[in-house]
Design a protein around this motif. Structure first.
Motif, PDB file in Angstrom:
ATOM      1  N   MET A   1       0.829  -1.216   0.000  1.00  0.00           N
ATOM      2  CA  MET A   1       0.000   0.000   0.000  1.00  0.00           C
ATOM      3  C   MET A   1       0.859   1.259   0.000  1.00  0.00           C
ATOM      4  SD  MET A   1      -2.985   0.973  -0.179  1.00  0.00           S
ATOM      5  CE  MET A   1      -3.216   2.655  -0.599  1.00  0.00           C
ATOM      6  N   LYS A   2       1.888   1.226   0.897  1.00  0.00           N
ATOM      7  CA  LYS A   2       2.784   2.382   1.001  1.00  0.00           C
ATOM      8  C   LYS A   2       3.421   2.680  -0.366  1.00  0.00           C
ATOM      9  CE  LYS A   2       6.981   3.076   3.462  1.00  0.00           C
ATOM     10  NZ  LYS A   2       7.868   2.618   4.516  1.00  0.00           N
ATOM     11  N   GLN A   3       3.922   1.622  -1.026  1.00  0.00           N
ATOM     12  CA  GLN A   3       4.573   1.814  -2.326  1.00  0.00           C
ATOM     13  C   GLN A   3       3.607   2.378  -3.352  1.00  0.00           C
ATOM     14  OE1 GLN A   3       7.557   2.179  -2.998  1.00  0.00           O
ATOM     15  NE2 GLN A   3       8.185   1.419  -0.997  1.00  0.00           N
ATOM     16  N   ARG A  64      -0.929   6.935  12.507  1.00  0.00           N
ATOM     17  CA  ARG A  64       0.136   5.946  12.707  1.00  0.00           C
ATOM     18  C   ARG A  64       1.343   6.200  11.824  1.00  0.00           C
ATOM     19  NH1 ARG A  64      -2.966   0.356  12.753  1.00  0.00           N
ATOM     20  NH2 ARG A  64      -0.932  -0.400  13.413  1.00  0.00           N
ATOM     21  N   SER A  65       1.204   7.199  10.952  1.00  0.00           N
ATOM     22  CA  SER A  65       2.356   7.489  10.084  1.00  0.00           C
ATOM     23  C   SER A  65       2.414   8.968   9.736  1.00  0.00           C
ATOM     24  CB  SER A  65       2.268   6.653   8.795  1.00  0.00           C
ATOM     25  OG  SER A  65       1.021   6.854   8.170  1.00  0.00           O
ATOM     26  N   LEU A  66       3.582   9.354   9.201  1.00  0.00           N
ATOM     27  CA  LEU A  66       3.792  10.718   8.710  1.00  0.00           C
ATOM     28  C   LEU A  66       4.166  10.615   7.239  1.00  0.00           C
ATOM     29  CD1 LEU A  66       6.111  12.107  11.523  1.00  0.00           C
ATOM     30  CD2 LEU A  66       3.864  13.055  10.928  1.00  0.00           C
ATOM     31  N   VAL A  67       3.580  11.480   6.430  1.00  0.00           N
ATOM     32  CA  VAL A  67       3.916  11.505   5.005  1.00  0.00           C
ATOM     33  C   VAL A  67       4.569  12.858   4.731  1.00  0.00           C
ATOM     34  CG1 VAL A  67       3.022  11.238   2.653  1.00  0.00           C
ATOM     35  CG2 VAL A  67       1.760  10.225   4.583  1.00  0.00           C
ATOM     36  N   GLU A 106      -2.508  17.318  -0.894  1.00  0.00           N
ATOM     37  CA  GLU A 106      -3.451  16.765   0.096  1.00  0.00           C
ATOM     38  C   GLU A 106      -4.609  16.047  -0.609  1.00  0.00           C
ATOM     39  OE1 GLU A 106      -4.663  19.460   3.197  1.00  0.00           O
ATOM     40  OE2 GLU A 106      -6.171  18.048   3.944  1.00  0.00           O
ATOM     41  N   ASP A 107      -5.138  16.659  -1.680  1.00  0.00           N
ATOM     42  CA  ASP A 107      -6.255  16.035  -2.413  1.00  0.00           C
ATOM     43  C   ASP A 107      -5.829  14.697  -3.010  1.00  0.00           C
ATOM     44  OD1 ASP A 107      -7.736  18.231  -1.734  1.00  0.00           O
ATOM     45  OD2 ASP A 107      -7.640  19.185  -3.711  1.00  0.00           O
ATOM     46  N   LEU A 108      -4.621  14.684  -3.594  1.00  0.00           N
ATOM     47  CA  LEU A 108      -4.123  13.438  -4.205  1.00  0.00           C
ATOM     48  C   LEU A 108      -4.009  12.336  -3.141  1.00  0.00           C
ATOM     49  CD1 LEU A 108      -1.106  13.250  -6.670  1.00  0.00           C
ATOM     50  CD2 LEU A 108      -1.426  11.544  -4.912  1.00  0.00           C
ATOM     51  N   LEU A 109      -3.411  12.707  -1.990  1.00  0.00           N
ATOM     52  CA  LEU A 109      -3.229  11.709  -0.926  1.00  0.00           C
ATOM     53  C   LEU A 109      -4.568  11.252  -0.349  1.00  0.00           C
ATOM     54  CD1 LEU A 109      -0.194  13.103   1.111  1.00  0.00           C
ATOM     55  CD2 LEU A 109      -0.314  10.896  -0.072  1.00  0.00           C
ATOM     56  N   ALA A 110      -5.459  12.227  -0.135  1.00  0.00           N
ATOM     57  CA  ALA A 110      -6.769  11.887   0.451  1.00  0.00           C
ATOM     58  C   ALA A 110      -7.517  10.923  -0.462  1.00  0.00           C
ATOM     59  CB  ALA A 110      -7.577  13.163   0.693  1.00  0.00           C
ATOM     60  N   ASP A 111      -7.456  11.184  -1.770  1.00  0.00           N
ATOM     61  CA  ASP A 111      -8.114  10.308  -2.753  1.00  0.00           C
ATOM     62  C   ASP A 111      -7.521   8.910  -2.709  1.00  0.00           C
ATOM     63  OD1 ASP A 111      -9.912  11.935  -3.844  1.00  0.00           O
ATOM     64  OD2 ASP A 111      -8.959  12.096  -5.842  1.00  0.00           O
ATOM     65  N   ALA A 112      -6.178   8.862  -2.791  1.00  0.00           N
ATOM     66  CA  ALA A 112      -5.485   7.572  -2.844  1.00  0.00           C
ATOM     67  C   ALA A 112      -5.758   6.767  -1.574  1.00  0.00           C
ATOM     68  CB  ALA A 112      -3.994   7.795  -3.016  1.00  0.00           C
ATOM     69  N   LEU A 113      -5.749   7.430  -0.423  1.00  0.00           N
ATOM     70  CA  LEU A 113      -5.908   6.708   0.842  1.00  0.00           C
ATOM     71  C   LEU A 113      -7.359   6.333   1.116  1.00  0.00           C
ATOM     72  CD1 LEU A 113      -3.300   8.709   2.909  1.00  0.00           C
ATOM     73  CD2 LEU A 113      -3.294   6.229   2.634  1.00  0.00           C
ATOM     74  N   SER A 114      -8.292   7.141   0.615  1.00  0.00           N
ATOM     75  CA  SER A 114      -9.703   6.865   0.924  1.00  0.00           C
ATOM     76  C   SER A 114     -10.141   5.544   0.289  1.00  0.00           C
ATOM     77  CB  SER A 114     -10.597   8.012   0.473  1.00  0.00           C
ATOM     78  OG  SER A 114     -10.615   8.053  -0.932  1.00  0.00           O
ATOM     79  N   THR A 115      -9.510   5.155  -0.829  1.00  0.00           N
ATOM     80  CA  THR A 115      -9.886   3.893  -1.484  1.00  0.00           C
ATOM     81  C   THR A 115      -9.586   2.691  -0.580  1.00  0.00           C
ATOM     82  OG1 THR A 115      -7.744   3.752  -2.551  1.00  0.00           O
ATOM     83  CG2 THR A 115      -9.498   4.791  -3.831  1.00  0.00           C
ATOM     84  N   VAL A 116      -8.667   2.875   0.387  1.00  0.00           N
ATOM     85  CA  VAL A 116      -8.362   1.769   1.307  1.00  0.00           C
ATOM     86  C   VAL A 116      -8.772   2.133   2.743  1.00  0.00           C
ATOM     87  CG1 VAL A 116      -6.573   0.569   0.005  1.00  0.00           C
ATOM     88  CG2 VAL A 116      -5.959   2.597   1.314  1.00  0.00           C
ATOM     89  N   GLY A 117      -9.663   3.098   2.851  1.00  0.00           N
ATOM     90  CA  GLY A 117     -10.262   3.420   4.159  1.00  0.00           C
ATOM     91  C   GLY A 117      -9.355   4.206   5.095  1.00  0.00           C
ATOM     92  N   HIS A 118      -8.372   4.948   4.544  1.00  0.00           N
ATOM     93  CA  HIS A 118      -7.496   5.750   5.405  1.00  0.00           C
ATOM     94  C   HIS A 118      -7.611   7.235   5.087  1.00  0.00           C
ATOM     95  CE1 HIS A 118      -5.733   2.359   7.384  1.00  0.00           C
ATOM     96  NE2 HIS A 118      -5.492   1.767   6.216  1.00  0.00           N
ATOM     97  N   ARG A 119      -7.045   8.051   5.999  1.00  0.00           N
ATOM     98  CA  ARG A 119      -7.203   9.510   5.880  1.00  0.00           C
ATOM     99  C   ARG A 119      -5.865  10.219   6.103  1.00  0.00           C
ATOM    100  NH1 ARG A 119     -10.750  11.950   9.787  1.00  0.00           N
ATOM    101  NH2 ARG A 119     -10.172  10.322  11.259  1.00  0.00           N
ATOM    102  N   HIS A 160      -0.164  13.835   8.749  1.00  0.00           N
ATOM    103  CA  HIS A 160      -0.391  12.653   9.566  1.00  0.00           C
ATOM    104  C   HIS A 160      -1.322  11.757   8.771  1.00  0.00           C
ATOM    105  CE1 HIS A 160       1.130  14.511  13.294  1.00  0.00           C
ATOM    106  NE2 HIS A 160       0.505  15.615  12.906  1.00  0.00           N
ATOM    107  N   SER A 161      -1.187  10.442   8.970  1.00  0.00           N
ATOM    108  CA  SER A 161      -2.134   9.515   8.336  1.00  0.00           C
ATOM    109  C   SER A 161      -2.389   8.343   9.274  1.00  0.00           C
ATOM    110  CB  SER A 161      -1.568   8.995   7.015  1.00  0.00           C
ATOM    111  OG  SER A 161      -2.364   7.935   6.550  1.00  0.00           O
ATOM    112  N   ASP A 162      -3.553   7.722   9.108  1.00  0.00           N
ATOM    113  CA  ASP A 162      -3.814   6.523   9.912  1.00  0.00           C
ATOM    114  C   ASP A 162      -3.389   5.252   9.166  1.00  0.00           C
ATOM    115  OD1 ASP A 162      -5.768   6.700   8.033  1.00  0.00           O
ATOM    116  OD2 ASP A 162      -7.469   6.639   9.429  1.00  0.00           O
ATOM    117  N   LEU A 163      -2.667   5.433   8.043  1.00  0.00           N
ATOM    118  CA  LEU A 163      -2.093   4.280   7.343  1.00  0.00           C
ATOM    119  C   LEU A 163      -0.982   3.690   8.220  1.00  0.00           C
ATOM    120  CD1 LEU A 163      -1.925   2.871   4.422  1.00  0.00           C
ATOM    121  CD2 LEU A 163       0.082   4.326   4.111  1.00  0.00           C
TER     122      LEU A 163
END
Ligand code: B12
Ligand code: SF4
Ligand code: SF4
Length: 308
Positions: A1-3, A64-67, A106-119, A160-163
């Motif tokens: 997921m991270k990759q 749980r993580s920092l981007v 932020e929009d790009l990350l929010a979109d990408a992460l929302s598909t796997v239930g993260h913010r 910050h992210s909950d990924l």
């Protein structure tokens, strides 16, 4: 997921790294350690560093993580007119249209992460230190972060992210190899901020610190009138740097101001009395937020240029 997230950032023209949120205390120590040792200018610490937040935000308590993301960013040329002559001046990277740039990431990350239930949520942390310790960048002797192919001409934004991020490439702060045999920034700095005695620059002497201060604060007398080189900020240590060879000519065309418009800015006419054309141009250039400091800074630049 991270990759997958990092690849999506790359496709968008960015470069990013993800580290565990457990690194937050080390980031905190990176600021508070030098502060305790009296190595940081106290006023600068209060103005810029005391407000860092090293805990997950209320909007994302289970972070749980920092981007951290590097956004390539150009210089911008603004042209004023004075005594009948065009006066081109530079704004360094990172200053203009920065909120739009951060929001796109932020929009790009929010979109990408929302598909796997993260913010994600913006992080108010020391971003250079995060860039370098995450392996995204390296410090130059000028204490600016350098990223391959972008040099120092990039803005940094952190989240910050909950990924979850069970493994990361956290490292000790690294300096560019080239700095071992180079002192170009040290020689180019007009206010002796950079020295061979200590790596941490004397940021309280940085021209940027003084020309970002409120417009009614005069420049200290020890700043030579020939030091001024940008409308806000300073480009000397970045423009002389060989690591920036590939980006140093990246200059975008900004707004142009007529003689009358320039005079209004120099006179410090308040926003509600400025002519509509000036307000519109300042807004388009994203300079409106700097209106209050422009008269002092532009006056200093014009007198530097008049002295030749
Ligand atoms: C405060 C601040 C300033 C202050 C103080 C600068 C400073 N050097 O601290 C002032 C107003 C002077 C300033 C100026 C500039 N800034 Co500024 N600033 C910040 C801010 C808010 C915090 C920086 C910070 O954490 N400083 C605290 C010090 C202690 O941290 P540090 O500089 O990383 O120092 C570390 C190293 O010295 C290292 N270290 C110590 N010893 C050793 C030894 C070795 C061998 C090694 C490798 C490392 C090492 O440890 C220190 C940390 O513990 C950030 C935004 C943010 N939220 O992070 C922007 C930020 C750092 N600034 C930025 C920019 C662009 C600039 C300017 C280039 C602006 C310009 N002139 O055009 C100048 C550069 C001046 C300079 N030479 O540093 C960008 C940097 C982008 C990049 N490519 O790095 C940032 C990230 C803003 C952004 N969102 O993009 N800034
Ligand atoms: S000018 Fe030289 S010493 Fe300074 S950051 Fe660039 S490579 Fe390093
Ligand atoms: S931004 Fe200017 S004053 Fe500040 S360290 Fe670089 S060259 Fe020196």
């Amino acid at each position: 997921m991270k990759q997958r997230i990092l690849s999506q950032l790359k496709e968008g023209g960015y470069e990013g790294r993800i580290v565990s949120a457990e690194r937050l205390p080390e980031l905190q120590e990176g600021i508070e350690g030098p502060h305790r040792q009296g190595l940081l200018d106290e006023e600068l610490y209060q103005d810029y560093l005391a407000g860092f937040e090293f805990n997950p935000p209320d909007s994302l308590p289970d972070a749980r993580s920092l981007v951290v993301v590097a956004i390539p960013h150009p210089q911008t040329q603004i042209t004023f007119t004075w005594h009948g002559e065009p006066v081109p001046v530079l704004m360094p990277p990172t200053y203009l249209h920065s909120e739009e740039a951060d929001q796109q990431v932020e929009d790009l990350l929010a979109d990408a992460l929302s598909t796997v239930g993260h913010r994600v949520a913006r992080a108010t942390v020391p971003k250079k230190l995060l860039s370098v310790r995450s392996g995204l960048g390296r410090y130059g002797r000028n204490n600016v972060s350098y990223v391959p192919d972008m040099g120092s001409f990039h803005r940094l934004v952190a989240f910050h992210s909950d990924l979850p991020c069970p493994d990361d490439d956290w490292t000790e702060p690294q300096m560019l190899e080239r700095c071992e045999t180079c002192k170009a920034c040290l020689r180019g700095c007009p206010t002796e901020v950079i020295s061979m005695e200590r790596f941490l620059v004397q940021a309280g002497r940085c021209l940027t610190y003084h020309n970002e201060k409120p417009g009614d604060v005069p420049f200290p007398s020890w700043i030579s009138s020939s030091a001024h080189n940008c409308l806000v900020g300073c480009l000397h240590c970045q423009r002389v740097c060989p690591e920036n060879k590939g980006v140093v000519e990246w200059i975008e065309d900004g707004q142009g101001f007529s003689e009358d418009e320039t005079a209004e800015i120099l006179e410090g006419v308040p926003r509600d009395r400025l002519s509509a054309s000036v307000v519109e141009k300042l807004q388009r250039a994203d300079l409106i937020g700097y209106l209050e400091i422009l008269p002092r800074n532009l006056r200093a630049l014009l007198s530097t240029m008049a002295e030749g």
